[in-house]
Design a protein around this motif. Structure first.
Motif, PDB file in Angstrom:
ATOM      1  N   SER A  17     -55.043  19.522 -11.559  1.00 35.35           N
ATOM      2  CA  SER A  17     -55.821  19.052 -12.185  1.00 35.35           C
ATOM      3  C   SER A  17     -56.377  17.368 -11.883  1.00 35.35           C
ATOM      4  N   ARG A  51     -57.719  14.927  -9.622  1.00 37.57           N
ATOM      5  CA  ARG A  51     -59.026  14.886  -8.728  1.00 37.57           C
ATOM      6  C   ARG A  51     -59.094  13.954  -7.698  1.00 37.57           C
ATOM      7  N   PRO A  97     -59.825  14.442 -15.549  1.00 37.28           N
ATOM      8  CA  PRO A  97     -59.625  15.833 -15.959  1.00 37.28           C
ATOM      9  C   PRO A  97     -58.622  16.259 -16.863  1.00 37.28           C
TER      10      PRO A  97
END
Ligand code: AMP
Length: 179
Positions: free
Chosen positions: A15, A17, A34
């Motif tokens: 997750s 990024r 995120p």
């Protein structure tokens, strides 16, 4: 690492990024928003830290401006500790001590209040990302100037190729994941 922790870490890792060329060309920024935006993932991230520190004696958490604050404050709530702030120069209102360092992109000065820690307190320092290590080294210097004891420094993520941990001397280092 126990299997449930490994799968939690893998979920979190997927997750994060990558943002190429932010904030400058050539830098790949590890964007953790995120994880912050997702209640389950954020709780998982804090649990990785709290599982590690619940049974250690930590008197106080030192939190690094700005994304470090987010992990540190949730962790402090779970551990029942207070938080002392390391902030960029000019943000703290009371009398401060300061330390300067070079960053992966630019240079910076950070400060702590002179009364942010008590002599001999057992301290955990928390930040989101270990990159070149300059920020954490400055934070360690500030904590030591205040005569508190750094038990460990903790990061959500570590960028291995920048070798930031080499700057941190003998202080124990925990990073929940490595890239
Ligand atoms: P450093 O002093 O180089 O270890 O940089 C650490 C601080 O800068 C941390 O507080 C991070 O939030 C931020 N930082 C530096 N490089 C990156 C990167 N590539 N991705 C995300 N955050 C970074």
């Amino acid at each position: 690492m126990i299997p449930t922790m490994r799968s939690a870490t893998e979920r979190l890792k997927k997750s994060v990024r990558d943002i190429p060329d932010f904030p400058k060309p050539g830098i790949v920024f590890k964007d953790i928003t995120p994880i912050l935006q997702d209640g389950q993932l954020f709780r998982l991230a804090i649990t990785l830290f709290s599982d590690r520190y619940q049974r250690k004696t930590i008197d106080q958490i030192v939190a690094i401006d700005a994304r470090g604050f987010l992990f540190a404050s949730a962790l402090a709530y779970v551990l029942g500790t207070g938080i002392s702030l390391v902030r960029k120069k000019g943000k703290l209102p009371h009398k401060t001590i300061e330390a300067s360092y070079d960053l992966e992109y630019g240079s910076n000065t950070v400060e702590m209040h002179v009364d942010a820690l008590k002599k001999g307190q057992r301290v955990l320092i928390v930040d989101d990302v270990l990159a070149t290590g300059g920020t954490m080294k400055a934070a360690i210097d500030l904590v030591e100037k205040l005569e508190a004891q750094v038990v460990e420094v903790a990061f959500f993520a570590e960028i291995n190729f920048l070798e930031g941990r080499k700057k941190l001397g003998n202080v124990p280092i925990f990073s929940a994941m490595q890239f």
